[in-house]
Motif scaffolding. Sequence first.
Motif, PDB file in Angstrom:
ATOM      1  N   UNK A  77       0.815  -1.218   0.000  1.00  0.00           N
ATOM      2  CA  UNK A  77       0.000   0.000   0.000  1.00  0.00           C
ATOM      3  C   UNK A  77       0.847   1.267   0.000  1.00  0.00           C
ATOM      4  N   UNK A  78       1.803   1.358   0.876  1.00  0.00           N
ATOM      5  CA  UNK A  78       2.637   2.565   0.969  1.00  0.00           C
ATOM      6  C   UNK A  78       3.444   2.755  -0.307  1.00  0.00           C
ATOM      7  N   UNK A  79       4.012   1.669  -0.831  1.00  0.00           N
ATOM      8  CA  UNK A  79       4.787   1.770  -2.067  1.00  0.00           C
ATOM      9  C   UNK A  79       3.921   2.229  -3.232  1.00  0.00           C
ATOM     10  N   UNK A  80       2.725   1.681  -3.326  1.00  0.00           N
ATOM     11  CA  UNK A  80       1.807   2.067  -4.398  1.00  0.00           C
ATOM     12  C   UNK A  80       1.416   3.533  -4.251  1.00  0.00           C
ATOM     13  N   UNK A  81       1.155   3.958  -3.043  1.00  0.00           N
ATOM     14  CA  UNK A  81       0.767   5.357  -2.827  1.00  0.00           C
ATOM     15  C   UNK A  81       1.925   6.311  -3.109  1.00  0.00           C
ATOM     16  N   UNK A  82       3.146   5.904  -2.802  1.00  0.00           N
ATOM     17  CA  UNK A  82       4.310   6.742  -3.139  1.00  0.00           C
ATOM     18  C   UNK A  82       4.409   6.920  -4.649  1.00  0.00           C
ATOM     19  N   UNK A  83       4.218   5.843  -5.384  1.00  0.00           N
ATOM     20  CA  UNK A  83       4.244   5.918  -6.840  1.00  0.00           C
ATOM     21  C   UNK A  83       3.091   6.778  -7.349  1.00  0.00           C
ATOM     22  N   UNK A  84       1.934   6.618  -6.764  1.00  0.00           N
ATOM     23  CA  UNK A  84       0.770   7.418  -7.153  1.00  0.00           C
ATOM     24  C   UNK A  84       1.039   8.906  -6.960  1.00  0.00           C
ATOM     25  N   UNK A  85       1.683   9.270  -5.871  1.00  0.00           N
ATOM     26  CA  UNK A  85       2.035  10.672  -5.628  1.00  0.00           C
ATOM     27  C   UNK A  85       2.936  11.186  -6.744  1.00  0.00           C
ATOM     28  N   UNK A  86       3.937  10.408  -7.111  1.00  0.00           N
ATOM     29  CA  UNK A  86       4.866  10.831  -8.175  1.00  0.00           C
ATOM     30  C   UNK A  86       4.139  11.012  -9.505  1.00  0.00           C
TER      31      UNK A  86
END
Length: 55
Positions: free
Chosen positions: A10-19
């Motif tokens: 979840x956190x990794x996906x959200x970090x990518x989503x932010x970028x």
Amino acid sequence: MQNQIKSLFLVDICKLCVRVCDYCNEECRKHNNEHCQQYAEVCRLCAIECRKIVA
């Protein structure tokens, strides 16, 4: 255990989503078309929500 597996990335996906959302926001803001400005705003708001999850 299954709930942990579902949220493992979840956190990794959200970090990518932010970028991605930040990039799209910046690119769309460069265009004066109304639909581009609307899309940029949606991307900006999405990035805000994803940052809340990452924090």
